[in-house]
Design an enzyme around this catalytic site. Structure first.
Site: not given
Ligand SMILES: Cc1ncc(C[n+]2csc(CCOP(=O)(O)OP(=O)(O)O)c2C)c(N)n1
Ligand SMILES: Cc1ncc(C[n+]2csc(CCOP(=O)(O)OP(=O)(O)O)c2C)c(N)n1
Ligand SMILES: [Mg+2]
Ligand SMILES: [Mg+2]
Lengths: 426, 330, 330, 426
Positions: C29, C58-60, C82-85, C89, C129
């Protein structure tokens, strides 16, 4: 939620594929061809009824569906447009209502700005600004009664505001003094969910429990365009449809998931996704507070009547960075931003009020004042947020403390005591 | 007291919980009409209705995540994961939500979920049907991880797990489902304590779940050899009842820990480390672990070699006692 | 040799691997246009194109699962979580697919994936995180789990991980990304071995990832107290280089293991158990572990208390040396 | 894959909601009302084109879409019906072709029956019969060239048969002598996947790799109706659509996931699901081998042309138990079964051949003979399957053996040696 560590060169943004600007006479239209699924928008029946369900959802005459061109009530220049589906839900809107929405949006923006400033000054670790999404969040939250329960992501401070969450409570998580800023039950809103999409299941389960008890409460799952790709969100739609859960899926399509444009998550409008799960869907201009408010009412009424879940896509735009750590110049350009600044949700309502002949100047002054007061109060309240004691580390792991943890707590206390005069852990 | 199988004992405990508390509900794949692939929920949907005994769509993350939302609303969901190997799609909901919501919300939200997982091998099954995932959960703060070993224990522990306000991962040893025993369905277990099942002088043998029966058989065999083993059923894997184990090792000076899961970063590593921390000076020999090897669960034709049996356990006991063992022979 | 940050060293290693082998690709991502939230992949999409440096939806689970399919086709995907946490998924694809396909297919299918995970705390971040998920992976047969500690090590290990035909979980200590060091980008690490970073007589201090720097600082501080610590960077958490650790403990007779993850069923339990198995008779005191507490990762305001720092490590060293410690004071 | 341990009382089956019988003049029709999405089936364009994609998928004039009433070529009584979309793909079908398909289906059924018998006799631990799904599997696999790569679930032995997998290789996993019966690369088919839905991602990744290399190979993901609920399957559709991966999603809707009727996984036809992901979809009568074969060709051609992924739902029925451990009388009744036995795919082709005036009696005899021979050979080959040596436990964990594992292997060998005369581990 992610930190970006350094600034860098500007990239040319990728194309914004399939989100035609909400019908804005000035803006160039995106794609002209209607999606085939739009055919279903034409008929006077619910967007995706089940042809063979033994006990079909009541067909709401007022839910015609709209999954391509977003429904709009206020044009970008502030004129009110007739919208056959939404207008019946807007009959109660008078000038006082409009003024209240204007103040809500203005104050939450002032608070959001203040949070950004506080982060820049080192008072917060991080902050995810909502600038640009005020209409989507206020329009949603002000359309629903208090008993309905929100399960949101991390950016929905506009919703929290409507739920009476104290601004400092919103910031405490980002200051790092707590993992939850407020009591979910007192506010009927779960605290921020960081794992993308996870909360959608919670909303469905909560809704199922309400229905099983015969209560009319509905649950609302808020999430972003990026979340649409997570398996959990799809599964939540499966469960909601199968169990006809009284849940509203509310997707704020702000066009980006950090740097990724929405076109990477879907090649067709996001509002098409739920149809394939048997969930009716509406696409609405998310920068039009009246359209969001009306569509939410329409949806909530349908859901509350026992017709099962519904989905709203609010097409909006994140005007600021993903978080204070993000550098959006790396992935989008000024032209795009300028186009969306022109569609600013507060500006739009301001123009509408002006056209109505309302005392806008006065309202602007009031909004500024209330915003400033709220921001000042927030600054003080944040500074006063209590720092938890080290022993708080060990509280609430389980509902009762087990001996192993008690032992660890005693070790920490002893260590801190032994070091007390000398200093603290590295 | 009635004689019943572990399966029947679990069914009885579930039925009683459903009858006693309107907020209790069951959710899982095939648990309704079919009564579950192991028939643990047999007859319960007929008796309590499809809103209390819910056949869920085929999605484990959904089963657990939906239950989280139900718990927000005050319900007490008992989720069935059909087989151990199918819990991983629900892993995020388990470790990032179920385990943390109480902590995250400063104690405001409770997660009184029970996640029932038939676990372990020995039934000649295909891949993903014989796993022992307990280490993953025991490493995760905020979860209780509990195993059961015999029909009475299964019934009493199920009652306690449903009554508990913490999330409980309840691991049911599937190869023992059809073993019989006397059951008093009114008893409730203590979720915090290990059980000393057999007193002995020479060494402490710790096991849980499916290997409790094996451990008792090993102890019986050892007796013929003049070795007097103390057998402890750990029962709760998290939190661990380290005091009961330490107290035993202080007397015997020797420790063998057995489980089916692979040994690396496992419950046996943890039990041994706890004993080292608690009573290092009482140890007369290095503790031993007897576990599944560090390999994925093998095809059925090889599982008897993979799973700790009486011989491997006794071999380890011999080593702690300083007797000649096959390991030295290697 | 150039002075660079760990982030730059990782970027260089990735660029070299992409340049050297057409089959190598990156997927994750925000790794393309943005260059990753930590900028580890900065500039790589510009240089190698969007088919080699792929911004994923956005899907691990999708990121890892798609990479499995690419590996079937002979490619060598390097996934960024992107981060450990956010790795959970993807847990099912990792433990039920990536870790097993080689075993499942009798060696016919290879899974030369690298799963890069920025891990650990200390950066004042919000929930999810700052996690240390290594125990989950180290318990899973079929995965290599490797950590890095300094820029040179990061570069050499990344090269080795990409070259390796096994799946490698590569844990990058995010709070050390901006630390600098001399780097020869042509070196390749040995994925199997621990590193003795400091020779010492009095006790063996084992650490990995972010705590390697802390361990070295602790050893320097101990020196002022007249204590001579041997410091080992474990590097590979699975398989574990138990021989290097055992050889050290045979000389020092004392062991302290430190990591950020919670202690229960963790790498420290494993290292201690291995030492017990390998050189019980050489131990002069009970080994000690210094770890994150058995709690979910706390809010940033408390993380300094949660994470092992120099004081807690030295306190444990004192205990193994029989000096008065705060623990006895408790 | 699951074992069911005891027989029990018969339950009344839940309603079969939305799978109207493939147009069968005799059978009662399910729901008469067409689904709104069916509107898109009418137009002469692809089922779900993207209105705003910069480089739109070529619109195939022959892909009209069909997501409600399954496409059918052979009626239940064996008459050939005109089907405008599929007919062009069937021009090459002559009597020899039909005979070959008949033999394929008959032999795989004989092998399947033999596997059931072997399980009953204790030669296998478990077996998942495919009876009833022969047309779906043979129609699919015979329509694709050898270079295409299959990623399937556990029930696709008809596909394996077409790929030249030895029948004993199919059974070895169920006998428990191995975890994989064949070489995936030699057969261009991955070995069975037990985790529901996991293989769909693998197919997408493989397809992306082929496209990146400029190869024309496509990948096929096979899965069931139950799998549609797993997050992985939805995510796989997201990735496939975004990257325009040359992958065919092939869902065998056999109406059940163990005991759960498909209505629990979706309240609308499964073929609607992909549309919301921007993936065109066809619903086809899965008991009609010609329809499946033609639809597969149509889809494969489109995919191979670079138009991106496609989805086929083959509406079929599992006539046997979920596995040999299952007791389907607990969840479905004889009436339903009878209705589907009448739609048996082999019977249908038999009737068609009869109508054509082909020498059916002779063909039946040949099918019986070949089936018997194959079954006999299978029985022998299964008995001869090698039992792995204990040391095989330790092979292929990693690509090289590490010392820790070598040590465990030596321990096991020593233990076995020490016990050699006395007995074996419990
Ligand atoms: C499972 C997971 N993967 C990755 C992330 C890192 N991350 C945080 S916000 C984000 C983007 C989210 O986009 P969206 O759903 O469009 O929401 P927005 O931030 O635009 O409000 C990502 C990839 C996360 N928090 N959780
Ligand atoms: C992740 C996962 N969950 C549960 C199971 C148990 N299980 C095996 S087959 C099956 C039903 C699958 O139904 P479907 O996808 O319709 O395929 P079919 O068996 O009908 O061919 C279930 C629930 C599994 N194998 N994997
Ligand atoms: Mg977004
Ligand atoms: Mg099925």
């Amino acid at each position: 939620m992610s930190t970006t560590m350094s600034a860098g060169s500007t990239r040319s943004p990728r194309d914004e594929h399939h989100d035609p600007a909400p019908s804005d006479p000035a803006a160039p239209r995106g794609a002209a061809a209607p999606h085939p699924a739009a055919a279903r928008s034409a008929g006077p029946r619910s967007a995706a009824p089940d042809p063979a369900e033994p006990d079909p959802a009541p067909s709401h005459p007022d839910l015609a569906g709209a999954v391509d061109q977003p429904l709009q009530v206020l044009a970008v220049d502030g004129t009110r447009r007739p919208e056959a589906q939404l207008d019946p839900c807007l009959r109660d809107v008078d000038e006082a209502q409009l003024a209240a929405l204007f103040l809500d949006m203005s104050v939450i923006r002032a608070l959001d700005d203040e949070a950004v400033a506080l982060q820049r000054q080192g008072e917060l670790g991080l902050w995810p600004p909502l600038r640009g999404q005020e209409a989507a969040q206020i329009g949603l939250a002000r359309a629903l009664p208090e008993r309905d329960f929100f399960f949101t992501s991390y950016r929905e401070n506009g919703v929290a505001w409507c739920r009476g969450v104290e601004p400092a409570e919103m910031l405490s998580v980002w200051r790092g003094t707590t993992l939850s800023g407020w009591d979910p039950f007192a506010r009927r809103m779960a605290t921020p969910q960081v794992i993308i999409g996870a909360q959608t299941h919670h909303a469905v389960g909560y809704a199922m429990a309400m229905a099983a008890r015969g209560q009319e409460d509905i649950a609302i799952a808020c999430f972003g365009d990026g979340a649409m790709s997570q398996g959990d969100v799809s599964e939540a739609m499966v469960f909601a449809a199968s169990f006809r859960a009284p849940v509203l899926f509310f997707c704020q399509n702000n066009h980006y998931a950090i740097s990724e444009p929405v076109a990477l998550q879907s090649t067709v409008p996001l509002s098409h996704r739920p149809l394939g799960f048997g969930i009716p869907s509406l696409r609405v201009d998310g920068n039009d507070v009246l359209a969001v408010r009306a569509a939410t009412r329409l949806a909530a009424e349908r859901i509350r009547s026992g017709a099962g879940p519904m989905f709203l896509e609010a097409v909006t735009y994140r005007l600021g960075p993903h978080t204070t750590s993000d550098d959006p110049t790396r992935y989008r350009d000024e032209t795009e931003l300028e186009r969306w600044r022109e569609r600013d949700p507060i500006l739009r309502l301001d123009r509408h009020l002006e056209r109505l002949g309302a005392p806008v100047a006065q309202l602007r002054t009031e909004a500024d004042e209330r915003g400033r007061e709220a921001a000042d109060a927030l600054r003080d309240a944040v500074a006063a947020l209590p720092v938890p004691a080290p022993e708080a580390l060990f509280e609430h792991v389980l509902t009762s403390e087990h001996p192993g943890l008690a032992r660890q707590r005693e070790q920490l206390t002893a260590l801190e005591a032994s070091l007390a005069p000398a200093g603290s852990a590295s | 007291m009635t004689t019943m199988t572990m399966a029947a004992a679990l069914n009885a405990a579930l039925a009683d919980a459903l009858a006693a508390d309107e907020d209790v509900l069951l959710i899982g794949e095939d648990i309704g009409t079919l009564g579950g692939v192991f028939r643990i929920t047999d007859g319960l949907q007929d008796r309590f209705g499809a809103e209390r005994v819910i056949d869920a769509p085929l999605a484990e993350s959904g089963i657990v995540g939906t239950s989280v939302g139900m718990a927000y609303a005050g319900r007490r969901p008992v989720c069935e994961i059909q087989f151990d190997g199918f819990v991983f799609p629900a892993f995020d909901q388990l470790v990032a939500q179920v385990a943390r919501l109480h902590y995250r919300t400063g104690g405001r939200v409770r997660m009184p979920l029970v996640i029932r997982i038939p676990f372990g091998g020995g039934i000649g099954a295909v891949e993903h049907h014989s796993e022992s995932p307990e280490a993953f959960f025991a490493h995760t703060p905020g979860l209780r991880v509990v195993t059961v070993a015999d029909p009475q224990d299964a019934c009493s522990t199920m009652r306690a797990a449903i009554a508990c306000d913490d999330p409980v991962i309840l691991l049911e040893p599937k190869r023992r489902y059809w073993g019989k025993g006397e059951v008093d369905t009114s008893l409730t277990a203590d979720l915090d304590s290990a059980r000393v099942l057999r007193r002995g002088r020479d060494a402490t043998l710790v096991a849980y779940g499916p290997l409790v029966v094996t451990a008792l058989e090993a102890a019986a065999a050892a007796e013929d050899d003049g070795i007097d083993l103390e057998v402890i059923d750990l029962r709760s894997l998290a939190p661990l009842d380290r005091d009961t184990v330490a107290a035993s090792v202080r007397r015997t000076g020797r420790l063998v820990v057995a489980h089916e899961a692979s040994g690396t970063v496992s419950l046996s590593s943890e039990v041994i480390t706890c004993v080292i921390e608690d009573c290092f000076e009482h140890l007369e020999a290095a503790p031993e672990r007897v576990t599944g090897y560090d390999v994925p669960y093998p095809p059925a034709a090889l599982e008897d070699h993979h799973l700790p049996g009486i011989d491997r356990i006794l071999d380890a006991v011999d080593r702690t006692l300083g007797r000649r063992s096959s390991r030295e022979a290697a």
